[in-house]
Scaffold this active site. Structure first.
Site, PDB file in Angstrom:
ATOM      1  N   LYS A  95       0.828  -1.213   0.000  1.00 56.11           N
ATOM      2  CA  LYS A  95       0.000   0.000   0.000  1.00 56.11           C
ATOM      3  C   LYS A  95       0.859   1.257   0.000  1.00 56.11           C
ATOM      4  O   LYS A  95       0.426   2.308  -0.492  1.00 56.11           O
ATOM      5  CB  LYS A  95      -0.976  -0.004   1.171  1.00 56.11           C
ATOM      6  CG  LYS A  95      -0.337  -0.041   2.561  1.00 56.11           C
ATOM      7  CD  LYS A  95      -0.086   1.318   3.151  1.00 56.11           C
ATOM      8  CE  LYS A  95       0.636   1.222   4.475  1.00 56.11           C
ATOM      9  NZ  LYS A  95       0.914   2.538   5.070  1.00 56.11           N
ATOM     10  N   THR A 150      -4.193   5.212   3.550  1.00 57.51           N
ATOM     11  CA  THR A 150      -2.924   5.762   3.074  1.00 57.51           C
ATOM     12  C   THR A 150      -3.066   6.466   1.736  1.00 57.51           C
ATOM     13  O   THR A 150      -2.303   7.385   1.434  1.00 57.51           O
ATOM     14  CB  THR A 150      -1.869   4.633   2.975  1.00 57.51           C
ATOM     15  OG1 THR A 150      -1.876   3.881   4.183  1.00 57.51           O
ATOM     16  CG2 THR A 150      -0.489   5.202   2.765  1.00 57.51           C
TER      17      THR A 150
END
Length: 331
Positions: free
Chosen positions: A190, A247
């Protein structure tokens, strides 16, 4: 298993936030920091102005510059940047007793070796019990006592459930999993995808493009996870999709803010030179792309980020190349 004391190895924002949460839960907390000014700030002023400004810390947190002092606790939380885990645990590992739980809180893949953090821990301290803490969590939110939920992954169910119970609090809810690789993989990948999301935002490409890059990024994460042996439900959980959403959706993310700077036309060196914190995706990207190629996994977004970071691709060239890929069925 009785967990009454913990050592936090790493005095950055996330390590300090975890120390704060655990201290408020009446845990005896020792925090190791490399920087002497951080140690003094925490012990004398009960703040960490370098990495977590604006947060008043629990005065019961004891900071130390002595790495070996961290070995005396019931459990260790390894919160140093991923690329430094090998050297730090290499120094600490021999001091750790057999079956001491070590919870990896760093998210990344070792650039030089392509090894995940659990592999690095196994190579440097094979006698310990390995666990992973990962999920959607900004340090500032956790340090201020805002609600969060994370995955605590450990192959040993007894140990995993004991750690989950010991480290959970009213503000931080932990879910146990035995898929250690899946929890690690989501947290590492990620970071790279967040750089791509930041580039889209920095280039002003709009909310539709942002949604598309995150969704197709998740498809890449899922394909890579499947090839590596991670369980699909882990990738759909907090340490996978949950962390990706967070994120890729906030300027608080170091990796997304890096991507935004690149999208705005700033150079990588200019951005990194102005930061005291680490954007792990920069270093994980090369290892991720290399592993994906070895496994025969298509990851065009990760490849594009890698090309931009290396300076082989301009941002607009990368965007054009992604948009002109052959049309295919959605997977």
């Amino acid at each position: 298993m009785q967990i009454k004391s913990v050592s936090i190895v790493g005095g950055g924002a996330w390590g300090t936030a975890l120390a704060q949460t655990l201290a408020h839960s009446q845990m005896k907390v020792t925090l190791w920091a490399r920087e002497t000014e951080v140690v003094e700030d925490i012990n004398v002023r009960h703040v960490n102005r370098t990495f977590l400004p604006g947060v008043s810390l629990n005065p019961e947190i004891r900071a130390t510059p002595d790495l070996l002092a961290a070995a005396a606790s019931d459990a260790i939380l390894a919160v140093v940047p991923a690329q430094h885990l090998r050297s730090v645990i290499g120094k600490l590992g021999k001091q750790l007793a057999q079956n001491t739980p070590v919870i990896i809180c760093a998210k990344g893949i070792e650039e030089a070796s392509g090894r995940f953090m659990g592999d690095v821990l196994e190579e440097t301290a094979p006698q310990v019990l390995r666990a992973v803490l990962s999920g959607p969590s900004f340090a500032a939110d956790v340090a201020r006592g805002l609600p969060s939920a994370l995955t605590l992954a450990c192959r040993n169910e007894t140990v995993g459930r004991a750690l989950t119970a010991a480290l959970s609090s009213r503000q931080m809810r932990l879910y146990w999993s035995n898929d250690v690789l899946g929890a690690e993989l989501g947290g590492a990948v990620k970071n790279v995808l967040a750089i791509a999301a930041g580039i889209v935002e920095g280039r002003g490409l709009g909310a539709s493009a942002h949604a598309a890059i995150v969704t197709r990024g998740f498809a890449e994460l899922r394909r890579f996870g499947e090839a590596m042996g991670a369980r699909p439900e882990t990738l759909l959980g907090l340490s996978g999709l949950g962390d990706l959403i967070l994120t890729c959706g906030s300027a608080q993310s170091r990796n997304m803010s890096l991507g935004r700077a690149l999208g705005e036309g700033r150079s990588l060196s200019e951005f990194l030179g102005a930061r005291v914190t680490v954007a792990e995706g920069v270093y994980t990207c090369a290892a991720l792309v290399r592993l994906a190629r070895e496994k025969g996994v298509e990851m065009p977004i990760a490849e594009a980020v890698h090309g931009i970071i290396q300076g082989r691709l301009q941002v607009d060239e990368a965007i054009t190349a992604l948009m002109q890929r052959p049309l295919k069925a959605e997977d």
